[in-house]
Design an enzyme around this catalytic site. Structure first.
Site, PDB file in Angstrom:
ATOM      1  N   ASP A  72       0.794  -1.234   0.000  1.00  0.00           N
ATOM      2  CA  ASP A  72       0.000   0.000   0.000  1.00  0.00           C
ATOM      3  C   ASP A  72       0.824   1.280   0.000  1.00  0.00           C
ATOM      4  O   ASP A  72       0.620   2.178   0.822  1.00  0.00           O
ATOM      5  CB  ASP A  72      -0.950   0.014   1.197  1.00  0.00           C
ATOM      6  CG  ASP A  72      -1.829  -1.212   1.209  1.00  0.00           C
ATOM      7  OD1 ASP A  72      -2.822  -1.215   0.490  1.00  0.00           O
ATOM      8  OD2 ASP A  72      -1.472  -2.192   1.903  1.00  0.00           O
ATOM      9  N   HIS A 129       3.981   4.283   9.286  1.00  0.00           N
ATOM     10  CA  HIS A 129       3.925   2.866   8.868  1.00  0.00           C
ATOM     11  C   HIS A 129       5.253   2.363   8.309  1.00  0.00           C
ATOM     12  O   HIS A 129       5.439   1.165   8.121  1.00  0.00           O
ATOM     13  CB  HIS A 129       2.846   2.661   7.795  1.00  0.00           C
ATOM     14  CG  HIS A 129       1.470   2.979   8.272  1.00  0.00           C
ATOM     15  ND1 HIS A 129       0.919   2.403   9.387  1.00  0.00           N
ATOM     16  CD2 HIS A 129       0.530   3.842   7.790  1.00  0.00           C
ATOM     17  CE1 HIS A 129      -0.303   2.891   9.585  1.00  0.00           C
ATOM     18  NE2 HIS A 129      -0.551   3.768   8.633  1.00  0.00           N
ATOM     19  N   ASP A 175      -3.460   8.931  15.206  1.00  0.00           N
ATOM     20  CA  ASP A 175      -3.936   8.525  13.883  1.00  0.00           C
ATOM     21  C   ASP A 175      -4.828   7.291  14.071  1.00  0.00           C
ATOM     22  O   ASP A 175      -4.666   6.543  15.025  1.00  0.00           O
ATOM     23  CB  ASP A 175      -2.719   8.179  13.015  1.00  0.00           C
ATOM     24  CG  ASP A 175      -3.068   7.918  11.565  1.00  0.00           C
ATOM     25  OD1 ASP A 175      -2.864   8.812  10.732  1.00  0.00           O
ATOM     26  OD2 ASP A 175      -3.547   6.803  11.252  1.00  0.00           O
ATOM     27  N   HIS A 177      -4.876   4.636  12.346  1.00  0.00           N
ATOM     28  CA  HIS A 177      -4.164   3.391  12.020  1.00  0.00           C
ATOM     29  C   HIS A 177      -3.043   3.147  13.028  1.00  0.00           C
ATOM     30  O   HIS A 177      -2.491   4.094  13.583  1.00  0.00           O
ATOM     31  CB  HIS A 177      -3.538   3.479  10.624  1.00  0.00           C
ATOM     32  CG  HIS A 177      -4.539   3.670   9.529  1.00  0.00           C
ATOM     33  ND1 HIS A 177      -4.842   4.920   9.027  1.00  0.00           N
ATOM     34  CD2 HIS A 177      -5.301   2.782   8.852  1.00  0.00           C
ATOM     35  CE1 HIS A 177      -5.759   4.781   8.067  1.00  0.00           C
ATOM     36  NE2 HIS A 177      -6.062   3.493   7.954  1.00  0.00           N
ATOM     37  N   ASP A 218      -7.267  11.081  10.570  1.00  0.00           N
ATOM     38  CA  ASP A 218      -8.256  10.129  10.050  1.00  0.00           C
ATOM     39  C   ASP A 218      -9.056   9.512  11.197  1.00  0.00           C
ATOM     40  O   ASP A 218      -9.958   8.717  10.982  1.00  0.00           O
ATOM     41  CB  ASP A 218      -7.586   9.049   9.186  1.00  0.00           C
ATOM     42  CG  ASP A 218      -6.277   8.555   9.771  1.00  0.00           C
ATOM     43  OD1 ASP A 218      -5.988   8.842  10.958  1.00  0.00           O
ATOM     44  OD2 ASP A 218      -5.520   7.879   9.037  1.00  0.00           O
ATOM     45  N   TYR A 243      -8.038  12.117   5.764  1.00  0.00           N
ATOM     46  CA  TYR A 243      -8.380  12.077   4.343  1.00  0.00           C
ATOM     47  C   TYR A 243      -9.699  12.730   3.990  1.00  0.00           C
ATOM     48  O   TYR A 243     -10.105  12.719   2.848  1.00  0.00           O
ATOM     49  CB  TYR A 243      -8.334  10.617   3.854  1.00  0.00           C
ATOM     50  CG  TYR A 243      -6.996   9.999   4.194  1.00  0.00           C
ATOM     51  CD1 TYR A 243      -5.860  10.355   3.466  1.00  0.00           C
ATOM     52  CD2 TYR A 243      -6.845   9.141   5.285  1.00  0.00           C
ATOM     53  CE1 TYR A 243      -4.611   9.847   3.804  1.00  0.00           C
ATOM     54  CE2 TYR A 243      -5.601   8.629   5.623  1.00  0.00           C
ATOM     55  CZ  TYR A 243      -4.494   8.989   4.887  1.00  0.00           C
ATOM     56  OH  TYR A 243      -3.262   8.501   5.230  1.00  0.00           O
TER      57      TYR A 243
HETATM   58  C1  LIG Z   1     -16.027  14.371   4.075  1.00  0.00           C
HETATM   59  O1  LIG Z   1     -17.184  14.564   4.842  1.00  0.00           O
HETATM   60  C2  LIG Z   1     -18.245  15.220   4.146  1.00  0.00           C
HETATM   61  C3  LIG Z   1     -19.374  15.452   5.121  1.00  0.00           C
HETATM   62  O2  LIG Z   1     -19.890  14.243   5.588  1.00  0.00           O
HETATM   63  C4  LIG Z   1     -18.659  14.376   2.977  1.00  0.00           C
HETATM   64  O3  LIG Z   1     -19.636  15.074   2.233  1.00  0.00           O
HETATM   65  C5  LIG Z   1     -17.450  14.082   2.096  1.00  0.00           C
HETATM   66  O4  LIG Z   1     -17.810  13.193   1.082  1.00  0.00           O
HETATM   67  C6  LIG Z   1     -16.332  13.469   2.923  1.00  0.00           C
HETATM   68  N1  LIG Z   1     -15.150  13.309   2.090  1.00  0.00           N
HETATM   69  C7  LIG Z   1     -14.507  12.161   2.025  1.00  0.00           C
HETATM   70  C8  LIG Z   1     -13.266  12.143   1.191  1.00  0.00           C
HETATM   71  O5  LIG Z   1     -14.872  11.167   2.622  1.00  0.00           O
HETATM   72 ZN   LIG Z   2      -3.916   6.774   9.286  1.00  0.00          ZN
END
Ligand SMILES: *[C@@H]1O[C@H](CO)[C@@H](O)[C@H](O)[C@H]1NC(C)=O
Ligand SMILES: [Zn+2]
Ligand SMILES: *[C@@H]1O[C@H](CO)[C@@H](O)[C@H](O)[C@H]1NC(C)=O
Length: 528
Positions: free
Chosen positions: A84, A127, A164, A166, A257, A297
């Protein structure tokens, strides 16, 4: 370090989530909120080969060094031997800058040029292993920083807090048998079903040989963990160990995250919880704290979480903690189980878990009954959360009312005692919720008053014999703070009685820790 790690022409697998925008949106948010202006920005340098070799093998470094000159075909082949991770011709350069940024920050903090700081870097590091890239990580930025702080600045004990979502297995492997570096990580685990799916991410990996007891894993076996779960683990697991460990430097694997909305973590903690986690760590190591970005992310919650962290590092009062409806039973009981495991493992470190576990295991029962458990949170596809409210620092942060002839400490504003007291404070004292905490030589009392009329008071007295320093701090962490967070006061009133028996340093810790409550509104009465 805005280099795209995506590959040209779709010739190689591109990473969909570890994208350059993670840094640009975070930096833009810091600029827009005015926080960037209040920070000293430190020039970045590349980590030297000697720096990298503190953690990584020569063979691995030589191999990564060749990547800028590889054909895309060769790069693809090279990439596939690791898990990964995606190699771009630029990544060697970026990875040297990411590790070098962490080292520049350590230099600035250890020499006292700045009090603390955060390095926004890509690629992340936690990692990556001695001889292997893994999980978007090439060089282990934080592990290198820890060894560098020891070697260059003579740090004796370094605490690494990995929040984090992970498990930073690369950091764990680097320090497994090293008692001078304490590694704490919580991580989504789901009984080993979640990446990186390792047996050694479980709670029973406590370190090896001399390092036994210096590795602390808190595996989450469910998603949807909330603010109260995070605070509970800090109060009951991390901080008691951290205070015993007494680090010279705190490094944070600051992955976001673990915040709400993240597609990897699927947790429910809101961005403002990082203000509190940061605050609680800033009372250690004389405030010497370096946070280094790891994951995160969701491009909405990531910059919010980064701003919350940086604003706390700048010293602004923590926000009122939101959504504290009590940690789920499972998080508390996993801490207890974790601690019993430590005892079973012939845990020899001079850590006071034993105090908590044997003498005060009833506290956990009290704690559980008080706050209850709302049960597992259902994971919903689209999470929505409000933008964290604006945190405003008052123009005068600390005021002292002193007897005549006593000089005012640096940074305080002097009020004469004849001046009218602040009506807001008077109002809160009269009508608001007030948490009162007072100390005498053998007990800690927390008085809870929900409203003036009902005068509902709950009182807890610890058994005799907790007036020693470690016992006192354990009581503050395990009892006073959780109750304080649950109670959510609008003012903290602290009284130091002459017979309290508390040393100045313990008193300093107590006031520091309690300033996370009530947006930092703290009134201290010193009785002489
Ligand atoms: C981040 O959170 C928002 C609100 O829930 C959502 O609309 C969006 O798709 C999310 N982005 C990712 C990359 O998950
Ligand atoms: Zn992470
Ligand atoms: C407090 O008590 C007074 C007198 O009994 C009553 O009039 C008032 O409504 C009470 N206030 C609250 C908030 O219950």
């Amino acid at each position: 370090f805005n280099y795209s790690l995506g590959y040209p022409n779709d010739m190689l697998p591109a990473c969909k989530i570890e994208v350059p925008e993670r840094l640009t949106v975070s930096h833009e948010a810091l600029v827009k909120s005015g926080l960037a202006d209040r920070c000293v920005s430190i020039p970045v340098r590349e980590a030297t080969e000697a720096d990298i070799l503190l953690v990584h093998s020569e063979d691995y470094l030589e191999a990564v060094k060749k990547t800028p000159f590889m054909t895309l075909e060769d790069l693809k082949e090279f990439t596939l031997q690791y898990g990964d991770v995606y190699f771009h011709p630029n990544i060697y350069h970026c990875a040297k800058l990411a590790a070098g940024a962490a080292l520049q920050l350590v230099d600035s903090v250890m020499t006292g040029k700045v009090r603390n700081g955060m390095a926004l870097v890509r690629p992340p590091g936690h990692h990556s292993m001695r001889s292997a890239a893994n999980g978007f990580c090439v060089f282990n930025n934080v592990a290198i920083a820890a060894l560098y702080a020891k070697q260059k600045h003579g740090a004796k004990r370094v605490l690494i807090v990995d929040w984090d979502v992970h498990h930073g297995q690369g950091v764990q492997y680097s320090f497994e048998d090293d008692p001078s570096v304490l590694y704490f990580s919580w991580h989504r685990y789901e009984h080993q079903k979640f990446w990186p799916n390792l047996k050694e991410s479980d709670y029973d990996s406590v370190g090896k040989g001399k390092g036994a007891g210096f590795n602390v894993n808190v595996p989450w076996n469910k998603v949807g963990m909330k603010n109260s779960d995070y605070l509970s683990v800090f109060c009951h697991v991390l901080l008691p160990v951290a205070y015993e460990f007494c680090p010279d430097l705190v490094l944070v694997c600051a992955g976001f995250d673990s915040a709400i909305g993240d597609p990897e973590g699927e947790m429910c903690a809101s961005p403002d919880i990082f203000a509190h986690l940061t605050h609680l760590l800033m009372n250690l190591a004389g405030g010497k704290l370096c946070a280094v970005l790891e994951g995160g992310y969701n491009l909405t919650s990531l910059p919010q979480s980064v701003c919350q962290t940086v604003q706390t590092l700048l010293g602004d009062p923590a926000p009122l903690p939101v959504n504290l409806d009590g940690p789920c039973q499972r998080s508390v009981s996993s801490s207890v189980r974790f601690m019993s495991q430590m005892c079973v493992c012939d845990f020899v470190m001079k850590v006071n878990y034993i105090f908590l576990f044997s003498a005060h295991s009833s506290l956990f029962t009290v704690f559980d009954q008080l706050i209850g458990c709302t049960g597992p949170e259902k994971s919903v596809e689209e999470k929505v959360w409000p933008e964290p409210s604006k945190r405003v620092a008052p123009p005068v942060r600390t005021a002292a009312i002193l007897p005549n002839g006593v000089s005012c400490p640096d940074g305080c504003k002097r009020f004469s005692s004849s001046e009218d007291p602040d009506p807001v404070i008077v109002n809160k004292l009269r009508y608001g919720a007030v948490a009162v905490c007072f100390m005498c030589s053998a007990c800690v009392c927390l008085v809870k008053k929900t409203d003036v009329n009902t005068s509902h008071v709950r009182l807890f007295v610890l058994p005799q014999g907790c007036s020693d320093v470690s016992g006192f701090i354990q009581a503050v962490l395990g009892l006073l703070l959780p109750l304080g967070y649950e109670y959510d006061p609008s003012l903290v009133l602290l009284v130091r009685a002459p017979e309290s028996g508390l040393s100045d340093s313990v008193w300093q810790q107590l006031t520091g820790l309690l300033q996370g409550l009530a947006q930092g509104h703290t009134l201290v009465l010193m009785q002489v």
